[in-house]
Design an enzyme around this catalytic site. Structure first.
Site, short mmCIF file in Angstrom:
data_model
loop_
_atom_site.label_atom_id
_atom_site.label_comp_id
_atom_site.label_asym_id
_atom_site.label_seq_id
_atom_site.Cartn_x
_atom_site.Cartn_y
_atom_site.Cartn_z
N THR A 180 23.93 -8.46 29.48
CA THR A 180 23.00 -7.95 28.62
C THR A 180 23.47 -6.62 27.94
OG1 THR A 180 20.79 -7.06 28.34
CG2 THR A 180 21.86 -6.68 30.65
N MET A 200 29.83 -6.76 28.82
CA MET A 200 29.23 -8.21 27.95
C MET A 200 30.33 -8.47 26.97
SD MET A 200 25.61 -9.40 26.53
CE MET A 200 25.73 -8.11 25.26
N GLU A 253 27.40 -5.32 31.54
CA GLU A 253 26.58 -4.64 30.69
C GLU A 253 27.23 -4.10 29.42
OE1 GLU A 253 23.55 -2.36 34.17
OE2 GLU A 253 25.29 -1.23 33.30
N CYS A 254 26.46 -4.30 28.35
CA CYS A 254 27.06 -3.76 27.01
C CYS A 254 28.58 -3.80 26.63
CB CYS A 254 26.75 -2.22 26.87
SG CYS A 254 26.33 -1.31 25.36
N GLY A 255 29.43 -2.91 26.91
CA GLY A 255 30.80 -3.20 26.70
C GLY A 255 31.41 -4.47 27.54
#
Length: 434
Positions: free
Chosen positions: A412, A324, A320-322
């Protein structure tokens, strides 16, 4: 139905000092020997770190959309059965957002204390307080608390400006030794503030003699109807979770859910060059600040090799986010410096000086339904990958964040709130989503 003293700490806007005041209150009552449970409104990771340090207990999210009214009710009822005091910190201004902090306070009848920064303000303090107290009749209003007050005379002027039926709960002076430091995305992480406990103690000392520090009225919380025990959909699965200053945006409720589903959880630190446990069935790379630690992450070859080996063995990675960003080929900072990352997903992340996405979103999988969550980031990803689908925004069907799947990796920008759909969360870790 359990009852417990409870108070909702809100404000007219962000930046008024809600977290400082809530944390000071939690620390004060904890020092008095009380069991304090603090909740944070909305999808926040940073404020809860501070509040958990202040209260000595994990801080769970409350949000009528992301968490859901039923689950919020269950969390509050459980806290009321176990604690001596419940504190809820709001998000943004009292009436901002849909649903807002005011909606949450009204739904559960929790009285609101409004923190107003009085710096560069005099009698207008009374007008702001009046508006907050009167804007909605269904929101129970406890009183107002002034922050960043210049002097005792200044505090007197503020109190004199209030309508007689509004309670002045006290004030804190402007004090750099109390204020909590911040940067992009919000406050510094609790572990990064070397003198955090001293700051919390000073803030608790400063408000100990105010009316705000007195126990608020008891609130009765309806017991939610008992849910069936969760099926152990992850029974026997070993899930490794990256957790350190670079990967720290982890909801306590998400970890609790994995445990309730039967997973065995272990933690490792990519920043400390620790490897993924070799017997891990799945890996969770949460959000955080990999961009601030990019050179160290690039140099930590043991951790990187173990993550690549995990992917090479076709074992699930949820990023997730970081997390990714760490899987991409590279990250470029705002000065144009590019640092190589793991190279498990093709593409580059470029950091921006302003946030590039913010808001509640949800992702849907045809086999498992809908999972709620949110997004908030300062980077843009360029990748040749075609998304398997997009999340959608909370208040419309407009497309939200891209969801990528490559081999065993699902990645994502969206941070999922997994208790909103336990079956979906289990499918993610089994590699069966999307």
């Amino acid at each position: 139905m359990p009852a417990c003293p409870a108070l909702f700490i809100s404000a007219p806007a962000s930046g008024q000092g809600k977290t400082t005041v809530t944390a000071a209150l939690a620390r004060h009552h904890r020092r008095m020997g009380r069991d304090v449970r603090v909740f944070k409104t909305g999808p926040d990771f940073l404020d809860p770190m501070i509040l958990a340090r202040a209260s000595g207990a994990p801080v769970f999210s409350l949000d009528l959309w992301m968490v859901g009214e039923r689950a919020c009710r269950a969390l509050l009822a459980q806290a009321a059965r176990e604690a001596d005091l419940i504190l809820i910190e709001g998000v943004m201004g009292l009436f901002d957002g849909t649903p807002s902090s005011a909606d949450l306070a009204a739904t559960f009848n929790v009285p609101v204390a409004a923190v107003i920064s009085a710096k560069a303000m005099a009698q207008t303090f009374g007008a702001v307080a009046f508006g907050l107290a009167r804007f909605r009749a269904d929101v129970p209003f406890h009183g107002v608390f002034a922050n960043r007050v210049g002097s005792a005379r200044h505090a007197q002027m503020l109190e004199e400006a209030l309508p007689r039926d509004l309670t002045m709960l006290g004030y804190l002076s402007g004090n750099d030794a109390i204020e909590l430091p911040d940067r992009h995305l919000g406050l510094l992480q609790a572990a990064e503030i070397d003198d955090l406990d001293a700051r919390l103690d000073r803030a608790a000392d400063a408000l100990a003699s105010t009316a705000l520090a007195q126990l608020p009225p008891a609130v009765t919380f309806d017991d939610a109807a008992g849910d069936e025990p969760l099926p152990r959909l992850l029974d026997g699965m070993h899930v490794a979770i990256a957790r350190d200053a670079a990967f720290s945006f982890i909801y306590p409720a998400n970890v609790q859910l994995l445990d309730m589903l039967g997973a065995r959880l272990t933690y490792f630190s990519p920043l400390a060059d620790e490897p993924v446990p070799g017997d891990a069935d799945a890996l969770y790379l949460p959000g955080g600040y990999p961009e601030l630690h990019a050179p160290a992450l690039a140099a930590n070859t043991h951790s990187a090799a173990s993550i690549r080996a995990h992917a090479g063995a076709n074992r699930t990675i949820v990023a997730e986010c970081g997390g990714m960003l760490y899987l991409l080929d590279s990250v470029t900072d705002t000065h144009g410096v590019t640092t190589p990352m793991l190279g498990l997903l093709p593409g580059n992340a470029a950091m921006q000086t302003r946030f590039t996405a913010l808001g509640m979103q949800q992702m849907t999988d045809s086999a498992h339904g809908t999972l709620t969550g949110h997004t908030f980031h300062y980077s843009r990803v360029s990748t040749p990958l075609t998304p398997v689908r997009h999340a959608t925004r909370a208040q419309s069907d407009a497309p939200g964040e891209a969801i990528y799947r490559q081999g065993p990796v699902v990645a994502t920008y969206m941070h999922g709130y997994w208790p909103s759909n336990p079956a979906f969360a289990a499918a993610l870790f089994h590699g069966r989503a999307f």
